[in-house]
Design a protein around this motif. Structure first.
Motif, short mmCIF file in Angstrom:
data_model
loop_
_atom_site.label_atom_id
_atom_site.label_comp_id
_atom_site.label_asym_id
_atom_site.label_seq_id
_atom_site.Cartn_x
_atom_site.Cartn_y
_atom_site.Cartn_z
N ARG A 232 -3.76 0.45 -8.80
CA ARG A 232 -4.82 -0.23 -8.06
C ARG A 232 -4.22 -1.50 -7.45
NH1 ARG A 232 -9.03 -0.45 -11.65
NH2 ARG A 232 -10.15 1.18 -10.50
N LEU B 31 0.83 -1.19 0.00
CA LEU B 31 0.00 0.00 0.00
C LEU B 31 0.87 1.25 0.00
CD1 LEU B 31 -2.82 -1.05 2.48
CD2 LEU B 31 -3.00 -0.77 0.02
N LYS C 177 -8.54 -2.20 -3.85
CA LYS C 177 -8.55 -0.90 -3.20
C LYS C 177 -8.73 0.17 -4.26
CE LYS C 177 -7.52 -2.54 0.90
NZ LYS C 177 -8.47 -2.47 2.02
#
Length: 238
Positions: free
Chosen positions: A106, A14, A76
């Protein structure tokens, strides 16, 4: 896999994303051809930031793209950034990193330490073929025994092998490779494979990428090769 390592993997991904059967014999696979040394000139028409981000977002794999392989990760929302590098697990010092003028990504993380990521990069001062050629020449040499240092030495990266890709009509270049990520100090390993696909769009050269990380390298390699044509299709829609 411990919960700590799973959380570390997800947090790492992330941070990168927001920072980076038919009958008959299967078609023969061969390494993607190297791009021509006489690459076309960069696009002359400059795009605005909104135009650029809209194009890179359309080039991403859709949220339900991994349903066909039953990947357990949840998509996400796509993140948009002007420049954060080519989302390569080591830091090989690519000169083309500084030429990225737009990037959207993504990610599909899981609690089991597996992940998938679709990314699209825009270039207006160089070509996709030149970008992918630099990756092809640099990563195998510089991503062997690499260890992270910031914010702490939490992983090492070792280049493993290249990915054989079929010809992708309409694209300007393609290249894929695999590497082993070892998380420290647990020494837990995961195989991460990625494929890069180049495309010349109106006003901007684009590079689409798909990263896939699981325990088994053969599975990761087969999966990114399977998705390479899908990346090319999405780039054409941008």
């Amino acid at each position: 896999m411990s919960r700590r390592v799973a959380l570390t993997l997800t947090a790492l991904l992330l941070a990168t994303a927001t920072a980076a059967t038919a009958c008959g014999p299967a078609p023969e696979k061969k390494p993607a051809a190297a791009p021509s040394t006489s690459a076309p000139s960069p696009s002359a028409t400059k795009l605005t930031d909104p135009e650029m981000f809209a194009m890179t977002k359309r080039a991403l794999l859709p949220e339900d793209a991994l349903a066909e392989i039953s990947f357990p990760g949840t998509s996400k929302p796509a993140s948009e950034q002007v420049y954060q590098g080519m989302l390569i697990d080591c830091t090989p010092g690519l000169t083309t990193d500084a030429l990225i003028t737009g990037r959207t990504a993504r990610v599909w993380p899981t609690t089991q330490g597996k992940w998938a990521l679709s990314a699209a990069f825009g270039f207006q001062e160089t070509t996709a073929a030149q970008v992918i050629e630099e990756i092809r020449k640099t990563v195998p040499a510089k991503c062997r025994g690499w260890k992270s240092t910031e914010p702490e030495p939490d992983r090492s990266v070792d280049f493993s092998s290249e990915v054989a890709l079929t010809e992708l009509p309409g694209t300007t270049a393609s290249y894929g490779y695999c590497q082993t990520l070892t998380f420290l100090p647990s020494r837990i390993q995961v195989s991460s494979c990625v494929v890069f696909v180049g495309y010349k769009a109106a006003g901007m050269d684009m590079v689409g990428a798909f990263h896939y990380a699981v325990e088994n390298e053969a599975i990761a390699k087969a999966t990114v090769a399977q998705f390479a044509p899908k990346i090319a299709e999405q780039l054409a829609k941008a």
